[in-house]
Every structure is written in structure tokens, then in C-alpha cells.
Motif scaffolding. Sequence first.
Motif, PDB file in Angstrom:
ATOM      1  N   PHE A 197       0.925  -1.251  -0.001  1.00  0.00           N
ATOM      2  CA  PHE A 197      -0.173  -0.022   0.043  1.00  0.00           C
ATOM      3  C   PHE A 197       0.893   1.361  -0.135  1.00  0.00           C
ATOM      4  CE2 PHE A 197      -2.117   3.550   2.233  1.00  0.00           C
ATOM      5  CZ  PHE A 197      -3.092   3.588   1.346  1.00  0.00           C
ATOM      6  N   VAL A 198       1.936   1.203   0.887  1.00  0.00           N
ATOM      7  CA  VAL A 198       2.765   2.367   0.889  1.00  0.00           C
ATOM      8  C   VAL A 198       3.595   2.805  -0.404  1.00  0.00           C
ATOM      9  CG1 VAL A 198       4.752   3.197   2.207  1.00  0.00           C
ATOM     10  CG2 VAL A 198       3.003   2.237   3.513  1.00  0.00           C
ATOM     11  N   ASP A 224      -0.375  11.035  -0.811  1.00  0.00           N
ATOM     12  CA  ASP A 224      -1.742  10.778  -0.761  1.00  0.00           C
ATOM     13  C   ASP A 224      -2.129   9.344  -0.342  1.00  0.00           C
ATOM     14  OD1 ASP A 224      -4.416  11.052  -1.252  1.00  0.00           O
ATOM     15  OD2 ASP A 224      -4.150  11.472  -3.483  1.00  0.00           O
ATOM     16  N   HIS A 225      -2.874   9.188   0.483  1.00  0.00           N
ATOM     17  CA  HIS A 225      -3.461   8.195   1.212  1.00  0.00           C
ATOM     18  C   HIS A 225      -4.333   7.707   0.340  1.00  0.00           C
ATOM     19  CE1 HIS A 225      -1.349   9.543   4.867  1.00  0.00           C
ATOM     20  NE2 HIS A 225      -0.785   8.544   4.956  1.00  0.00           N
ATOM     21  N   LEU A 226      -5.437   8.775  -0.112  1.00  0.00           N
ATOM     22  CA  LEU A 226      -6.470   8.371  -0.794  1.00  0.00           C
ATOM     23  C   LEU A 226      -6.268   8.373  -2.295  1.00  0.00           C
ATOM     24  CD1 LEU A 226      -8.939  10.566   1.264  1.00  0.00           C
ATOM     25  CD2 LEU A 226      -8.289   8.385   1.378  1.00  0.00           C
ATOM     26  N   PHE A 227      -5.204   7.983  -2.894  1.00  0.00           N
ATOM     27  CA  PHE A 227      -4.652   8.219  -4.084  1.00  0.00           C
ATOM     28  C   PHE A 227      -5.719   7.132  -5.026  1.00  0.00           C
ATOM     29  CE2 PHE A 227      -2.549   4.219  -2.458  1.00  0.00           C
ATOM     30  CZ  PHE A 227      -2.594   3.263  -3.527  1.00  0.00           C
ATOM     31  N   ARG A 228      -6.186   6.138  -4.389  1.00  0.00           N
ATOM     32  CA  ARG A 228      -7.079   5.260  -5.138  1.00  0.00           C
ATOM     33  C   ARG A 228      -8.321   6.070  -5.654  1.00  0.00           C
ATOM     34  NH1 ARG A 228      -6.804  -0.137  -1.284  1.00  0.00           N
ATOM     35  NH2 ARG A 228      -4.815  -0.528  -1.833  1.00  0.00           N
ATOM     36  N   PRO A 240      -8.086   8.967 -12.486  1.00  0.00           N
ATOM     37  CA  PRO A 240      -9.204   8.319 -13.085  1.00  0.00           C
ATOM     38  C   PRO A 240      -9.279   7.014 -13.500  1.00  0.00           C
ATOM     39  CG  PRO A 240      -8.707  10.499 -13.989  1.00  0.00           C
ATOM     40  CD  PRO A 240      -7.764  10.313 -12.983  1.00  0.00           C
ATOM     41  N   PRO A 241      -8.164   6.441 -14.238  1.00  0.00           N
ATOM     42  CA  PRO A 241      -8.051   5.365 -14.785  1.00  0.00           C
ATOM     43  C   PRO A 241      -8.035   3.924 -13.483  1.00  0.00           C
ATOM     44  CG  PRO A 241      -6.056   6.297 -15.342  1.00  0.00           C
ATOM     45  CD  PRO A 241      -6.949   6.942 -14.455  1.00  0.00           C
ATOM     46  N   TYR A 242      -7.799   4.744 -12.178  1.00  0.00           N
ATOM     47  CA  TYR A 242      -7.835   3.890 -11.164  1.00  0.00           C
ATOM     48  C   TYR A 242      -8.896   4.133 -10.227  1.00  0.00           C
ATOM     49  CZ  TYR A 242      -2.876   3.722 -12.882  1.00  0.00           C
ATOM     50  OH  TYR A 242      -1.731   3.806 -13.397  1.00  0.00           O
ATOM     51  N   ASN A 243      -9.725   4.768 -10.712  1.00  0.00           N
ATOM     52  CA  ASN A 243     -10.800   5.276  -9.681  1.00  0.00           C
ATOM     53  C   ASN A 243     -11.684   4.106  -9.620  1.00  0.00           C
ATOM     54  OD1 ASN A 243     -12.932   6.144  -8.686  1.00  0.00           O
ATOM     55  ND2 ASN A 243     -13.138   8.096  -9.995  1.00  0.00           N
ATOM     56  N   ILE A 244     -11.797   3.384  -8.551  1.00  0.00           N
ATOM     57  CA  ILE A 244     -12.599   2.320  -8.207  1.00  0.00           C
ATOM     58  C   ILE A 244     -13.866   2.522  -8.197  1.00  0.00           C
ATOM     59  CG2 ILE A 244     -10.862   0.523  -7.678  1.00  0.00           C
ATOM     60  CD1 ILE A 244     -11.194   1.350  -4.713  1.00  0.00           C
ATOM     61  N   GLY A 245     -14.266   3.896  -7.745  1.00  0.00           N
ATOM     62  CA  GLY A 245     -15.550   4.251  -7.514  1.00  0.00           C
ATOM     63  C   GLY A 245     -16.377   4.290  -8.818  1.00  0.00           C
ATOM     64  N   SER A 246     -15.680   4.495 -10.045  1.00  0.00           N
ATOM     65  CA  SER A 246     -16.561   4.338 -11.000  1.00  0.00           C
ATOM     66  C   SER A 246     -16.510   3.011 -11.835  1.00  0.00           C
ATOM     67  CB  SER A 246     -15.884   5.383 -12.090  1.00  0.00           C
ATOM     68  OG  SER A 246     -14.653   5.096 -12.406  1.00  0.00           O
ATOM     69  N   GLN A 247     -15.801   2.013 -11.240  1.00  0.00           N
ATOM     70  CA  GLN A 247     -15.700   0.568 -11.796  1.00  0.00           C
ATOM     71  C   GLN A 247     -16.370  -0.286 -10.960  1.00  0.00           C
ATOM     72  OE1 GLN A 247     -11.788   0.205 -12.410  1.00  0.00           O
ATOM     73  NE2 GLN A 247     -11.833   0.549 -14.496  1.00  0.00           N
ATOM     74  N   GLN A 248     -16.873  -1.434 -11.468  1.00  0.00           N
ATOM     75  CA  GLN A 248     -17.533  -2.418 -10.699  1.00  0.00           C
ATOM     76  C   GLN A 248     -16.373  -3.306  -9.918  1.00  0.00           C
ATOM     77  OE1 GLN A 248     -18.769  -5.306 -13.622  1.00  0.00           O
ATOM     78  NE2 GLN A 248     -20.773  -5.302 -12.551  1.00  0.00           N
TER      79      GLN A 248
END
Length: 401
Positions: free
Chosen positions: A145-146, A167-171, A175-183
Amino acid sequence: MCESLQKFPVKVMVSTSGDSLSDPSTLTYYRDELFAMADIVTPNVKEASKLLGGVSLHTIADMRDAAESIYKFGPRYVLVKGGDMPDSSEAIDVFYDGKEFVELRGHRIKTRNTHGTGCTLASSIAAELAKGSSMLNAVQVAKNFVESALHHSKDLVIGNGPQGPFDHLFRLRCPPYNIGSQQRFNPDSLFLYAVTDSRMNKRWGHSIEDAVKAAIEGGATIVQLREKDIESRAFLEAAKACMDICKSSGVPLLINDRVDIALACNADGVHVGQSDISAREVRKLLGPGKIIGVSCKTPAQAEQAWRDGADYLGCGGVFPTTTKANNPTLGFEGLKAVCLASKLPVVAIGGINATNAGSVMELGLPNLKGVAVVSALFDRECVSTETRNLRSILTSVRCLA
Ligand SMILES: Cc1ncc(COP(=O)(O)OP(=O)(O)O)c(N)n1
Ligand SMILES: Cc1ncsc1CCOP(=O)(O)O
Ligand SMILES: [Mg+2]
């Protein structure tokens, strides 16, 4: 503080700080009071040196010696962190449990944004322990994670100090890693895993797109493009078309071996084997939101895949197969051993067809989520009929369970 810690059965982490250890009374307090209560102590090399009266630590052997000496102060585990060791492209940490040493290797990320890495590592270890991980797994997940957070924050410009924050909230940010927008990955999608093969498609005059469409029509729940002899440009075009097909049906599409193709078509993930680039490297390239599958034949490989951040394991050949050359057959015993060794969901592969798929699922292994099939779906004239037939067999076993 010691009294409270003794009173309550909590996990105790001691994440040392070079600054606080400058004060001799703090140093004594850490060593003589706190360490004996600690589950784990996580000094970096400078802190380890201070704790041990200023010994020099230049090599991995020195770090091992330091871990052994600090262990004698009483913690159950020691992690000596080598991120500050000079002249290395790797960040190597030494983990010691009182019996064995494990060298945990990661990439050194060149950045000034390292403020708080030690605290983040310790907090992340605590979070993993709370989720039920073993100490070694917790440390490995925290280290990954680190490393990922450093990688994704390396170019941030915030503040003027010698060290910037990361940035701990990098996820949530890229955009391509934005798990909010992906299943998110649903292990149930492994139920009927259709794995394509360009030679078979050619033999039957099927395009990759038509084969994928037919497999989905028949009820495939996840698809992998395993295209071993196709040129990259044509592969990418086909992969983009398959992504459109899969997206509109809500079926995840993974790419076999080729991270470049997966990135270029924004696939849902990648499947890699033991001779391909490691899941750890793939995770760094794809980010945390993508699905990564790893082929495993042994419990040790399954353990490593988990540590590397895999989402599922592909285990086989369960039966003999001619689709993959020189692939050893594991049988049910090999499959069971891998399933029992891991918490990850597993999909069985190798020689699986309508005659034997039921017997695989009837093993009743809780994390065995489905079967992955190549020839029994794609080396056939009518891919949708074969897929439908297999799906109904699997469904009837599931209904009986
Ligand atoms: C679901 C699944 N499991 C195992 C494999 C085999 O992957 P690998 O060992 O890398 O071999 P190749 O498929 O690349 O020849 C797989 N592809 N899918
Ligand atoms: C890719 C792979 N990995 C282990 S067995 C195998 C081949 C599976 O193909 P089939 O379903 O035709 O036996
Ligand atoms: Mg491979």
C-alpha cells in the motif's frame, strides 16, 4: 500508558521515531517498557541503529543482526525497514519472527513526498491485523500500500519543506484507477470463465469478437482473451471491440499476460502465470481497482499471489489438457491443496468439459468459485451452445449444494 496497555488486550505497535529516540530517557522507556508489550516494532535503519547504541547498518546482513538484537527486547515481531539504505534501487525490509528472517523487497520510489510513510505503514499493518491477517501478510499488504501510494503521489507539489506529504486516498484520485467508477471484483463472476484461443477460433472461422459474443450469449460470467499468436495491433483492436461487448453485458474482460493491451483497452484486469511478470508489478501498473488473477499450482505460489495483491487464483491443470503444452496435471488433490491454502477465490482450469465440470464443483471447496474453460467452449462449432450446456450443468450442481 504502559499500565493501560497491560490492562486491555490490545495489539501494540511501536513505530519508532528517530527524533523521539534522541532523548536517552525515551530510548530507555521504549526498550525496557514498551517493546516487551509490542506485537511488532518497525524501526527504520537509523532508528534501529539508535536503539542498538549507534551500530552501523549498511547491509542486509546488518539489518538481520539488528532485527535479532531488537527482538531480544521482547516484541513478537520486528520489521527493520531499509527504505533509507543508500545505493539501492530496491527498498528491502527485514522481517523477523524470532525464528526466521523474510526479506520483503519493494521498489524505491524517487520522491520527496515521503512524510508519514512510517506511520502509514504501521497503521496499515494494524488495519490488516484487525481484518484477521497473519503478521507477515499484514506487513506485506501494508508495504504494498505504501509503495503504491508513494508511486501515485511522487509528483505532487505541496508545501516547501524538505519532505512533502503523500496521498493516502490516491485510489480515489486518478481516473483510470478510480474504483468508484468501476465495478468491484465479484468472486462469483468466476463461475463460468471463458478463456479464448486464437488457434481454435481460426480453426472454426470465428473472429475473437464473435467467439466472445457467443460465450456471453451462452452464459459465460467472465472472459479472458488468451491470444498467443496474434499481432499486437490486431490484438488491441479486437480487445477494444470485446471490451464494448463485455461492458454492455456486465461481464468482466481480462487479458492474458499482456498488461500493455489491458491498459490500452482499459480492460477489467489481467491474468498472469508463474513465468509472466509478477502480480505485484501488474498491480503497480494497473492500480488497485483492476482484477488480477494468478495461476498457482502449489500452496506456496498461492501464498505469494496473495501477498502480491492478486484477486483470484487459477489452479490447474486439474485434468490433462492439450491446450497448454507441458502443463502438469494436479488432479483433485492438487486443486484441494491450493484452495485450502488460500483465502482467495479460486477457479479450476485444465481439461474441464461438460462431462467432468460437475465433479469439480462437487468437491464443495468453499473458495472454489467456478471453472475456466478453453477448448470445451471454443474448439467447437457452436460456442454459445457449448457454453449454455456447461452453464446449465454448473447451475444444477450449485442448486444441489
Ligand atoms: C483462469 C486461468 N488460470 C490459469 C491460466 C494459465 O496462465 P499461465 O500459467 O500464465 O499460462 P498461459 O495461459 O499464459 O499460457 C489462465 N490463462 N487462466
Ligand atoms: C491455460 C491453462 N492453464 C492451465 S491448464 C490450461 C489450458 C486449459 O485449456 P482447456 O480448457 O482446453 O484444457
Ligand atoms: Mg501467462
